[in-house]
Design an enzyme around this catalytic site. Structure first.
Site, short mmCIF file in Angstrom:
data_model
loop_
_atom_site.label_atom_id
_atom_site.label_comp_id
_atom_site.label_asym_id
_atom_site.label_seq_id
_atom_site.Cartn_x
_atom_site.Cartn_y
_atom_site.Cartn_z
N SER A 157 19.90 -6.88 32.29
CA SER A 157 19.91 -6.82 33.58
C SER A 157 19.09 -5.89 33.92
CB SER A 157 21.31 -6.28 33.98
OG SER A 157 21.75 -6.45 35.32
N ASP A 322 25.69 -17.25 33.64
CA ASP A 322 25.17 -16.10 34.52
C ASP A 322 24.56 -16.75 35.80
OD1 ASP A 322 23.89 -14.00 35.55
OD2 ASP A 322 23.05 -13.26 33.73
N HIS A 355 27.15 -13.04 33.86
CA HIS A 355 26.25 -11.98 33.61
C HIS A 355 26.82 -11.01 32.68
CE1 HIS A 355 22.91 -9.56 34.83
NE2 HIS A 355 23.51 -8.55 35.17
#
Lengths: 378, 378
Positions: A157, A322, A355
């Site tokens: 991320s 995600d 995610h």
């Protein structure tokens, strides 16, 4: 009394603090005259300092990536599934460094720190940080630790964005880069979700324009809302369905606004817990760093041109469900790397958890990461 | 001075009010002893009252679906693209009824109305409404207007849920049902977004536990946040990209929390405008009605069993980029209808605008709706 940790745990770890006095010039044109970086290390640095891996943290992360802080500590570091003896980031081979970024709220200099120039808490006067600034500060930490070149820089991320920036800004100092569940820049929708979170904090009367420390309070309601909206974007629709479905708390409707469905009480509870330990100014700053991230911007809006400078091998990993940073976003990075003839491996992992998958023990994901790092010569 | 309206506009329209004194028993076990429904009609009811179409509104909708309220009025009703002479819901053939649902804030009895039993504003004591309750109230309005059977009941999003409930609860009173961009029940993710919106309102100090009317204020910040998060879910990622991309307001970064990106100022502006005209208690109630909607629940959790009662023809329309109620959710309804041998047409419209598509002049969508309604005999 001693506690025995699992054989693949790094065990007890002690955070360390590095103090820096050389001023750090920031992208926002301001300067941090002195600052602390809190970090942890796992494994041993070898004689040639060729086995060091930097782990960069995401939005709400910090330096405590693996192991435990005391014998009584039941909660391992945030990436304990990946770091340890025999784990993908194998501490028998690698010396792992994890730090809390500048602007954070876990020990490194941030909005809740004292400004040495004024003797007061920075609060909202803490300068805006960017991914580029963080990487610059991380390079100074590398200097301090005697690491001229990282064997790998790794992150998921927002952490992956730092790894990407390393490859561009310090091509001679990175041998391998691992970008997990990330994107070359935020989409308008990503920015929109961040903006809702920020407005929730900024409009909370207890925020006091960022000076809540002086009022002995904090924007609890705003932080709860910010975390709730963030949390939804970390989970896939399928993951939420599997976890909560439409299950009721009590089995029947109450026709009111108390939590009726499991998902409501879960989000409220998680938001409440988050609000108690996370600094509101840090949250604002970290979401803005996400918004601003766009390494192509300095290179004629061309990601290919930006990446042309890189000298490392890349591993890019995305997760099928995600929707915050979808596989399509990772493929943008891969396409730019392929177009500039860089060595890149890409893995799209089928995982239902959205995610959040990058933090979870998804077997194929861990296997891909382990295989890539096993080939890293130290 | 007169204004000339477009030939396909219903022109000037005047809202009407129907007052009801027969108590309405609600799903929450409470009773509304008397209430008003505000509605508009377009076109002429024929002698046998066989040409009436009911249009049901979505979360923030109301009775003003087409035409203008004055010669100076520049804003047409919310579904003016669909309703008018020669439009898909053709007022040369049909008599169209659009109402504001109970609990609304546009004239029908709702939280901001006076409770005749106490002489005070209902506020938070207004009973929780469900889709089933709304349909029951709509049936009474049909009785009042002399409409024994609707030629069609039509709605998008929450409006489609009302149309679906009509087909189940009053099978003899509906000849055709059109369900646009809807779902047979909310997913955990849908509920989660609603919950963020509600918490934003409930936790705003200006909400005053729903009694903000007495304090001469309203939960402005909460309503802005609620609308912002809702708005994100109405637009597709692609639509946002097309509309805003990552365009900056000023061309360069300011490194602060004022709006930097176009999407931020757009969401703030829309949220601010919404907060000025929409009642917070109504917003809470409408999102809860969405959460509670689950017609299968009364029929052994079987949508097929619920729909087995239906006697109408169905048209189901979904939009390719709608991620709030995706085509997969519409196909759940279609599958249940097919399994119970009901006549159903299904159209999945390729449109980039996400959930909002149902309000927009998407040519193929309007063509499908028009073709279906042209075959409706009156």
């Amino acid at each position: 009394m001693t506690r025995s940790f699992a054989a693949d745990s790094v065990g007890l770890v002690v955070p360390q603090t590095a103090h820096f006095v050389e001023p750090l010039a920031l992208e926002c044109q301001r300067v941090l005259s002195a600052y602390d970086l809190v970090y942890e290390t796992y494994g041993e640095l070898n004689a040639t300092a060729s086995n060091a891996i930097l782990v960069c943290h995401a939005l709400s992360g910090h330096h405590h990536a693996a192991g435990f802080h005391s014998a009584e500590d039941n909660k391992a570091g945030w990436w304990d599934v990946c770091i340890g003896p025999g784990k993908p980031i194998d501490t028998r081979r690698f010396f792992v460094v994890a730090l809390n970024n500048l602007g954070g709220c876990h020990g490194s200099t941030g909005p809740a720190s004292f400004n040495p120039e004024t003797g007061q808490v920075y609060g909202p006067s803490f300068p805006m940080m960017t991914v580029k600034d963080w990487v610059k500060a991380q390079a100074r930490l590398a200097d301090r630790l005697g690491i001229a070149r990282w064997a790998a820089v790794i992150g998921g991320s927002l952490g992956g964005m730092q790894a990407l920036q390393w490859a561009i800004d310090f091509p001679e100092r990175v041998a391998h880069t691992v970008l997990i569940a990330c994107a070359p820049k935020l989409s308008a929708q990503n920015i929109a979700f961040n903006e809702v979170a920020r407005q929730a904090i900024l409009s909370d009367p207890d925020f006091h324009a960022g000076r809540f420390y002086d009022h002995d309070t904090y924007p609890r309601r705003g932080l709860i809302l910010a975390r709730m909206v963030g949390h939804i974007t970390y989970l896939s629709d399928d993951a939420m369905k599997a976890k909560f479905g439409r299950d009721l708390k009590s089995g029947h409707f109450h026709y009111g606004f108390d939590a009726e469905f499991q998902v409501e009480s879960y989000l409220r509870y998680q938001g409440e817990a988050f609000s108690r330990y996370f600094d509101a100014n840090t949250y604002l700053l970290m979401t803005r760093a996400l918004d601003y991230f766009d390494p192509a911007r300095d290179h004629g809006d061309s990601l290919e041109q930006a990446l042309a400078r890189a000298r490392c091998r890349f591993l890019v990993i995305a997760f099928s469900t995600d929707w915050r940073f979808s596989p399509a976003r990772s493929r943008e990075i891969v396409a730019a790397l392929v177009a500039t003839d860089k060595p890149v491996s890409y893995a799209e992992i089928d995982a239902p958890q959205g995610h959040d998958s990058f933090l979870l023990p998804v077997p194929r994901y861990l296997a891909v990461l382990a295989a890539f790092l096993q080939r890293v010569e130290v």
